[in-house]
Design a protein around this motif. Structure first.
Motif, PDB file in Angstrom:
ATOM      1  N   LEU A   1       0.788  -1.367   0.068  1.00  0.00           N
ATOM      2  CA  LEU A   1      -0.004   0.084   0.085  1.00  0.00           C
ATOM      3  C   LEU A   1       0.902   1.312   0.029  1.00  0.00           C
ATOM      4  CD1 LEU A   1      -2.371  -1.036   2.909  1.00  0.00           C
ATOM      5  CD2 LEU A   1      -2.849  -1.353   0.309  1.00  0.00           C
ATOM      6  N   ASP A   2       0.446   2.400  -0.481  1.00  0.00           N
ATOM      7  CA  ASP A   2       0.890   3.501  -0.522  1.00  0.00           C
ATOM      8  C   ASP A   2       0.704   4.457   0.620  1.00  0.00           C
ATOM      9  OD1 ASP A   2      -1.515   4.905  -0.934  1.00  0.00           O
ATOM     10  OD2 ASP A   2      -1.192   5.344  -2.903  1.00  0.00           O
ATOM     11  N   THR A   3       1.108   5.569   0.835  1.00  0.00           N
ATOM     12  CA  THR A   3       1.014   6.057   2.333  1.00  0.00           C
ATOM     13  C   THR A   3      -0.439   6.566   2.523  1.00  0.00           C
ATOM     14  OG1 THR A   3       1.502   8.210   1.276  1.00  0.00           O
ATOM     15  CG2 THR A   3       3.342   7.120   2.464  1.00  0.00           C
ATOM     16  N   ASP A   4      -1.233   6.585   1.481  1.00  0.00           N
ATOM     17  CA  ASP A   4      -2.647   6.869   1.254  1.00  0.00           C
ATOM     18  C   ASP A   4      -3.677   5.525   1.631  1.00  0.00           C
ATOM     19  OD1 ASP A   4      -2.368   9.751   1.505  1.00  0.00           O
ATOM     20  OD2 ASP A   4      -2.093   9.391  -0.995  1.00  0.00           O
ATOM     21  N   GLY A   5      -3.000   4.505   1.530  1.00  0.00           N
ATOM     22  CA  GLY A   5      -3.652   3.290   1.828  1.00  0.00           C
ATOM     23  C   GLY A   5      -4.216   2.656   0.520  1.00  0.00           C
ATOM     24  N   ASN A   6      -3.791   3.264  -0.524  1.00  0.00           N
ATOM     25  CA  ASN A   6      -4.072   2.624  -1.982  1.00  0.00           C
ATOM     26  C   ASN A   6      -3.090   1.564  -2.402  1.00  0.00           C
ATOM     27  OD1 ASN A   6      -6.286   4.628  -2.041  1.00  0.00           O
ATOM     28  ND2 ASN A   6      -4.690   6.172  -2.630  1.00  0.00           N
ATOM     29  N   ASP A   7      -3.729   0.583  -3.212  1.00  0.00           N
ATOM     30  CA  ASP A   7      -2.709  -0.441  -3.614  1.00  0.00           C
ATOM     31  C   ASP A   7      -1.402   0.096  -4.298  1.00  0.00           C
ATOM     32  OD1 ASP A   7      -4.691  -2.160  -2.651  1.00  0.00           O
ATOM     33  OD2 ASP A   7      -5.302  -2.939  -4.763  1.00  0.00           O
ATOM     34  N   ASP A   8      -0.405  -0.367  -4.194  1.00  0.00           N
ATOM     35  CA  ASP A   8       0.621   0.080  -4.859  1.00  0.00           C
ATOM     36  C   ASP A   8       1.651  -1.146  -5.341  1.00  0.00           C
ATOM     37  OD1 ASP A   8       2.781   1.849  -5.528  1.00  0.00           O
ATOM     38  OD2 ASP A   8       3.553   2.123  -3.623  1.00  0.00           O
ATOM     39  N   GLY A   9       1.436  -1.414  -6.595  1.00  0.00           N
ATOM     40  CA  GLY A   9       2.394  -2.463  -6.950  1.00  0.00           C
ATOM     41  C   GLY A   9       1.788  -3.957  -7.022  1.00  0.00           C
ATOM     42  N   THR A  10       2.451  -5.012  -7.064  1.00  0.00           N
ATOM     43  CA  THR A  10       1.636  -6.270  -7.287  1.00  0.00           C
ATOM     44  C   THR A  10       1.998  -6.949  -6.018  1.00  0.00           C
ATOM     45  OG1 THR A  10       4.078  -7.217  -7.687  1.00  0.00           O
ATOM     46  CG2 THR A  10       2.611  -6.511  -9.697  1.00  0.00           C
ATOM     47  N   PRO A  11       0.898  -7.808  -5.727  1.00  0.00           N
ATOM     48  CA  PRO A  11       1.093  -8.474  -4.237  1.00  0.00           C
ATOM     49  C   PRO A  11       2.192  -9.393  -4.231  1.00  0.00           C
ATOM     50  CG  PRO A  11      -1.098  -8.884  -5.271  1.00  0.00           C
ATOM     51  CD  PRO A  11      -0.184  -8.287  -6.350  1.00  0.00           C
ATOM     52  N   VAL A  12       2.583  -9.646  -2.940  1.00  0.00           N
ATOM     53  CA  VAL A  12       3.853 -10.567  -2.478  1.00  0.00           C
ATOM     54  C   VAL A  12       3.470 -11.369  -1.433  1.00  0.00           C
ATOM     55  CG1 VAL A  12       5.482  -8.603  -3.103  1.00  0.00           C
ATOM     56  CG2 VAL A  12       4.460  -8.763  -0.736  1.00  0.00           C
TER      57      VAL A  12
ATOM     58  N   ALA B   1      -1.633 -12.648  11.504  1.00  0.00           N
ATOM     59  CA  ALA B   1      -2.470 -11.529  10.816  1.00  0.00           C
ATOM     60  C   ALA B   1      -3.708 -12.198  10.353  1.00  0.00           C
ATOM     61  CB  ALA B   1      -1.624 -10.735   9.866  1.00  0.00           C
ATOM     62  N   GLY B   2      -4.631 -11.108  10.612  1.00  0.00           N
ATOM     63  CA  GLY B   2      -6.148 -11.498   9.990  1.00  0.00           C
ATOM     64  C   GLY B   2      -6.283 -11.135   8.820  1.00  0.00           C
ATOM     65  N   LEU B   3      -7.290 -11.624   8.013  1.00  0.00           N
ATOM     66  CA  LEU B   3      -7.520 -11.077   6.488  1.00  0.00           C
ATOM     67  C   LEU B   3      -7.956  -9.530   6.685  1.00  0.00           C
ATOM     68  CD1 LEU B   3      -8.141 -12.199   3.733  1.00  0.00           C
ATOM     69  CD2 LEU B   3     -10.527 -12.453   4.355  1.00  0.00           C
ATOM     70  N   HIS B   4      -7.390  -8.945   5.466  1.00  0.00           N
ATOM     71  CA  HIS B   4      -7.525  -7.519   5.253  1.00  0.00           C
ATOM     72  C   HIS B   4      -6.788  -6.826   6.355  1.00  0.00           C
ATOM     73  CE1 HIS B   4     -10.089  -8.311   2.087  1.00  0.00           C
ATOM     74  NE2 HIS B   4     -10.811  -9.040   2.850  1.00  0.00           N
ATOM     75  N   GLN B   5      -5.976  -7.298   7.307  1.00  0.00           N
ATOM     76  CA  GLN B   5      -5.317  -6.425   8.301  1.00  0.00           C
ATOM     77  C   GLN B   5      -4.116  -5.792   7.685  1.00  0.00           C
ATOM     78  OE1 GLN B   5      -4.304  -8.738  11.791  1.00  0.00           O
ATOM     79  NE2 GLN B   5      -3.914  -6.753  12.959  1.00  0.00           N
ATOM     80  N   LYS B   6      -3.620  -4.592   7.946  1.00  0.00           N
ATOM     81  CA  LYS B   6      -2.484  -3.765   7.812  1.00  0.00           C
ATOM     82  C   LYS B   6      -1.633  -4.406   8.734  1.00  0.00           C
ATOM     83  CE  LYS B   6      -5.187  -0.938   5.342  1.00  0.00           C
ATOM     84  NZ  LYS B   6      -6.614  -1.199   5.674  1.00  0.00           N
ATOM     85  N   VAL B   7      -0.239  -4.416   7.819  1.00  0.00           N
ATOM     86  CA  VAL B   7       0.974  -4.954   8.333  1.00  0.00           C
ATOM     87  C   VAL B   7       2.087  -4.182   7.882  1.00  0.00           C
ATOM     88  CG1 VAL B   7       0.007  -7.292   8.680  1.00  0.00           C
ATOM     89  CG2 VAL B   7       1.025  -6.697   6.637  1.00  0.00           C
TER      90      VAL B   7
END
Length: 85
Positions: free
Chosen positions: A30-41, A49-55
């Motif tokens: 995620l970027d600093t605004d919480g938007n998707d930033d790049g491909t998943p890893v 960690a739970g589903l959709h939790q920020k890490v």
């Protein structure tokens, strides 16, 4: 380090020995605004960690290989912190 969101977990019938018995998750950077930033890893998740939790992810592969005690592990990313809202 990366700020990311957990989007799912990985299940495999065959895995590298360093991954057996360890939880691996799919993380969307995620970027600093919480938007998707790049491909998943993929990341090792020792914290549950739970589903959709920020890490917070460490992208230092050598640290991850130390955690799994295997210098030949294909793992690179490691969840090092759960973000509290």
């Amino acid at each position: 380090m990366l700020y990311a969101r957990v989007d799912g977990s990985v299940v495999a019938t065959i895995a590298h020995p360093s991954m057996r018995g360890r939880r691996t998750v799919i993380c969307q950077p995620l970027d600093t605004d919480g938007n998707d930033d790049g491909t998943p890893v993929l990341a090792l998740d020792p914290h549950g960690a739970g589903l959709h939790q920020k890490v917070v992810l460490s992208t230092d592969g050598s640290t991850t290989r130390i955690v799994v005690d295997d210098p030949h592990s294909p793992l690179r990313n490691l969840i090092i912190g759960l973000v509290d809202n």
